[in-house]
Design an enzyme around this catalytic site. Structure first.
Site, PDB file in Angstrom:
ATOM      1  N   ARG A  80      -2.652   6.645  13.189  1.00  0.00           N
ATOM      2  CA  ARG A  80      -3.363   7.602  14.032  1.00  0.00           C
ATOM      3  C   ARG A  80      -3.529   6.966  15.409  1.00  0.00           C
ATOM      4  O   ARG A  80      -3.579   5.729  15.538  1.00  0.00           O
ATOM      5  CB  ARG A  80      -4.736   7.931  13.446  1.00  0.00           C
ATOM      6  CG  ARG A  80      -4.702   8.544  12.049  1.00  0.00           C
ATOM      7  CD  ARG A  80      -6.115   8.791  11.544  1.00  0.00           C
ATOM      8  NE  ARG A  80      -6.143   9.423  10.220  1.00  0.00           N
ATOM      9  CZ  ARG A  80      -6.226   8.748   9.074  1.00  0.00           C
ATOM     10  NH1 ARG A  80      -6.310   7.411   9.096  1.00  0.00           N
ATOM     11  NH2 ARG A  80      -6.251   9.377   7.925  1.00  0.00           N
ATOM     12  N   LYS A 106     -10.181   6.054   8.761  1.00  0.00           N
ATOM     13  CA  LYS A 106     -11.377   6.886   8.639  1.00  0.00           C
ATOM     14  C   LYS A 106     -12.319   6.302   7.599  1.00  0.00           C
ATOM     15  O   LYS A 106     -11.901   5.877   6.532  1.00  0.00           O
ATOM     16  CB  LYS A 106     -10.978   8.322   8.254  1.00  0.00           C
ATOM     17  CG  LYS A 106     -10.253   9.072   9.364  1.00  0.00           C
ATOM     18  CD  LYS A 106      -9.992  10.507   8.969  1.00  0.00           C
ATOM     19  CE  LYS A 106      -9.333  11.286  10.093  1.00  0.00           C
ATOM     20  NZ  LYS A 106      -9.085  12.701   9.725  1.00  0.00           N
ATOM     21  N   HIS A 110       0.281  12.409  17.463  1.00  0.00           N
ATOM     22  CA  HIS A 110       0.216  12.752  16.042  1.00  0.00           C
ATOM     23  C   HIS A 110       1.552  13.269  15.527  1.00  0.00           C
ATOM     24  O   HIS A 110       1.827  13.193  14.319  1.00  0.00           O
ATOM     25  CB  HIS A 110      -0.878  13.803  15.806  1.00  0.00           C
ATOM     26  CG  HIS A 110      -1.609  13.613  14.519  1.00  0.00           C
ATOM     27  ND1 HIS A 110      -2.434  12.523  14.279  1.00  0.00           N
ATOM     28  CD2 HIS A 110      -1.623  14.350  13.379  1.00  0.00           C
ATOM     29  CE1 HIS A 110      -2.934  12.621  13.056  1.00  0.00           C
ATOM     30  NE2 HIS A 110      -2.461  13.709  12.493  1.00  0.00           N
ATOM     31  N   ARG A 134       3.420  10.587  13.956  1.00  0.00           N
ATOM     32  CA  ARG A 134       2.875  10.319  12.612  1.00  0.00           C
ATOM     33  C   ARG A 134       3.459  11.311  11.604  1.00  0.00           C
ATOM     34  O   ARG A 134       3.868  10.929  10.504  1.00  0.00           O
ATOM     35  CB  ARG A 134       1.353  10.414  12.662  1.00  0.00           C
ATOM     36  CG  ARG A 134       0.634  10.255  11.328  1.00  0.00           C
ATOM     37  CD  ARG A 134      -0.870  10.215  11.593  1.00  0.00           C
ATOM     38  NE  ARG A 134      -1.700  10.482  10.427  1.00  0.00           N
ATOM     39  CZ  ARG A 134      -2.112   9.552   9.573  1.00  0.00           C
ATOM     40  NH1 ARG A 134      -1.751   8.302   9.755  1.00  0.00           N
ATOM     41  NH2 ARG A 134      -2.884   9.874   8.552  1.00  0.00           N
ATOM     42  N   HIS A 160      -4.445   8.721   3.597  1.00  0.00           N
ATOM     43  CA  HIS A 160      -5.034   9.973   3.132  1.00  0.00           C
ATOM     44  C   HIS A 160      -5.884   9.720   1.895  1.00  0.00           C
ATOM     45  O   HIS A 160      -5.451   9.045   0.964  1.00  0.00           O
ATOM     46  CB  HIS A 160      -3.940  10.993   2.777  1.00  0.00           C
ATOM     47  CG  HIS A 160      -3.255  11.570   3.965  1.00  0.00           C
ATOM     48  ND1 HIS A 160      -2.022  12.189   3.895  1.00  0.00           N
ATOM     49  CD2 HIS A 160      -3.625  11.637   5.274  1.00  0.00           C
ATOM     50  CE1 HIS A 160      -1.664  12.607   5.100  1.00  0.00           C
ATOM     51  NE2 HIS A 160      -2.622  12.282   5.947  1.00  0.00           N
ATOM     52  N   TYR A 189       3.763  17.503   3.415  1.00  0.00           N
ATOM     53  CA  TYR A 189       5.061  17.047   3.900  1.00  0.00           C
ATOM     54  C   TYR A 189       6.192  17.436   2.961  1.00  0.00           C
ATOM     55  O   TYR A 189       7.345  17.512   3.383  1.00  0.00           O
ATOM     56  CB  TYR A 189       5.036  15.535   4.137  1.00  0.00           C
ATOM     57  CG  TYR A 189       4.074  15.165   5.239  1.00  0.00           C
ATOM     58  CD1 TYR A 189       4.360  15.469   6.563  1.00  0.00           C
ATOM     59  CD2 TYR A 189       2.854  14.550   4.960  1.00  0.00           C
ATOM     60  CE1 TYR A 189       3.470  15.174   7.576  1.00  0.00           C
ATOM     61  CE2 TYR A 189       1.955  14.242   5.965  1.00  0.00           C
ATOM     62  CZ  TYR A 189       2.262  14.555   7.270  1.00  0.00           C
ATOM     63  OH  TYR A 189       1.370  14.272   8.277  1.00  0.00           O
TER      64      TYR A 189
END
Length: 319
Positions: free
Chosen positions: A166, A190, A262, A265, A288, A297
């Site tokens: 990110r 995150k 992004h 990514r 994730h 994806y």
């Protein structure tokens, strides 16, 4: 069965609601904040949605949450649809009601979940945009200068595509998080969750060149810490600067798609999957929390295959 309301939706305020409606909502909000750790903004949104639903249900003649039925919940869903509300907004409001109904059952306020058979709007999941491998190659080759800026920017682009970071993660990298000898970068994503992400050979070479001949030109003894990527002021490079340089090199590369950091990514994940990488491995590299987030994806890859089939299979040719 009661006809769904087609009047203007009531405001999500607390005015004119009986205390019984509000007390349960406030208790639920407290549990979200204290027990589940939801942010103040999220809790406020849930409260607003539930107050609006309570107004609607009170106008249907219900005296409190214990009197609400599945038919009432369906009428609320229909009312949201009748107002032309966006499917995503309606889904959010219905999600709040479902969570609240389960809370009432768990708390012993109700014996049944009145939202159990509630159907919400069908959300069409938007597939993320992606770049072709040729487009990525052109963008990565765009920083041609051998000066400090060229070395830095080439290292940034190579690391983006090689590791799928990110933009906030890349800007926050410290020198000690990068291991060129073993070819990986240690990332804190995150929720401060740590993960280890591999780097490809091109990214390792670009970073080595930047660290040797590029970064020293940005160092300001009084201002520079251990940040990996530096601005011309000697401080950590900002997200805005990275966005600008990605846009600039995209233009130089002649790529017409609106490329943001992004997108590199997304392309990293899509190209890995297309090359045969395991979905769980991609999930770990992207950081994730849920495999469901990564599964988008697979849809991108399937869409790409359908497009290729339509374009190149001889039986799809038009007369």
């Amino acid at each position: 069965m009661a006809a769904p309301s087609r009047r203007k939706l009531p405001p999500p305020s607390a005015a004119e609601l009986a205390p019984g409606w509000l007390e349960s909502i406030e208790d639920f909000a407290a549990s979200l904040s204290l027990e589940r750790g939801r942010s103040a903004k999220t809790v406020e949104a849930y409260e607003s949605d539930l107050r609006q639903a309570a107004h609607f249900l009170a106008e249907r003649g219900r005296s409190g949450w214990t009197r609400v039925t599945g038919t009432d919940a369906t009428a609320w869903s229909q009312a949201l649809s009748d107002q032309g509300m966006a499917a995503s907004s309606a889904a959010r409001k219905l999600s709040a009601l479902r969570m609240f109904a389960r809370y009432l059952v768990h708390n012993g306020d109700r014996a049944d979940d009145f939202t159990e058979l509630l159907e919400g709007p069908k959300l069409r999941r938007k597939l993320p945009e992606t770049l072709t491998t040729a487009e990525v190659e052109r963008i990565l080759a765009a920083p041609t200068g051998g000066d400090a800026f060229g070395l830095r920017d080439r290292a940034i682009l190579e690391l983006f595509y090689s590791s799928g970071l990110r933009v906030s993660e890349l800007c926050g990298l410290l020198l000690q998080q990068v291991d060129l000898e073993h070819g990986f970068v240690r990332v804190f994503g995150k929720g401060s969750k740590e993960r280890v992400v591999p780097m490809g050979g091109a990214a390792i070479q670009a970073l080595a060149a930047y660290l040797e001949a590029g970064r020293p030109h940005f160092v300001k003894p009084s201002r520079t810490g251990s940040q990996l990527f530096l601005s011309k002021r000697g401080t950590a490079i900002s997200r805005k600067t990275v966005w600008v340089l990605v846009k600039d090199y995209t233009r130089r590369a002649g790529v017409t798609k609106p490329v943001k950091p992004h997108l590199l990514r997304h392309s990293f994940a899509t190209h890995l999957l297309g090359g045969g990488a395991d979905l769980r491995a991609i999930q770990e590299m992207l950081g994730h929390a849920s495999i469901g987030t990564t599964q988008i994806y697979t849809a991108v890859e399937q869409s790409r295959l359908v497009d290729h089939h339509a374009k190149f299979h001889p039986r799809n040719a038009e007369d």
